[in-house]
Design a protein around this motif. Sequence first.
Motif: not given
Length: 227
Positions: A101-102, A105, A182, A185
């Motif tokens: 996810e990081k 993002g 976010n 992400t």
Amino acid sequence: MNKSNNTIPVLLKELKDLESKLTEAYKQLGNKLIKDTADPVAEANGVSQENFLQWQRLHDERKFCTESVLDIKNNSTRLSELDNFKKQVKDRLADTKKETEKLKGDFLLKLYKDFLPHCGNLFDSLSAEIRTEEAKMQETMEKIEALNSEKKEANFFLKIGISGKITSNELKVKNSEKKIKNIFTKSDIDICNSQEVKALYDEDKLFPDLKKKLRGNFKALYRFKRF
């Protein structure tokens, strides 16, 4: 010295000795029962066949129960090991998901900043939410600019108060940046199957570092999906 400090060890030793003698007595009794039963001459003095069979049955049942208990203990140990391994797998999956996810993002944020005209459709589902945060950021940055101008003309004591306001507004800008990051992400944008991203990659329009991320780091995303 407390007498119990001397008495307890002595009693424990006596107990251990008595247990050893009792175990030996059981062995001797069992051996005699078997010997007397197998020896016709001693049959009159031995136990009856029925009692011997009953003793043998109890002996076999005890052996079976002992082996069953050991099997249960071994299986319980294996189950505990499997539970620990399962927990490790879950933790690793959770870590992999966070890492993926990081990366996602970071990639989408850079793509949005540098290549929005080339992949507008990719961000359609997020545009309203992102623009709301961008509008807040723009408004806050204008306040910061105005405060900086005011600070130049202010006296020493006023500058202290203005500096505090500037710092507060700078934190608001950083919070908006985090919110935008976010949004990217946590989004469900499918980078791997995006034709717009593929076109940018094929036409070599992506910056080298961005292209490297797409080619290398997002292998983790494929692995995570397949798992």
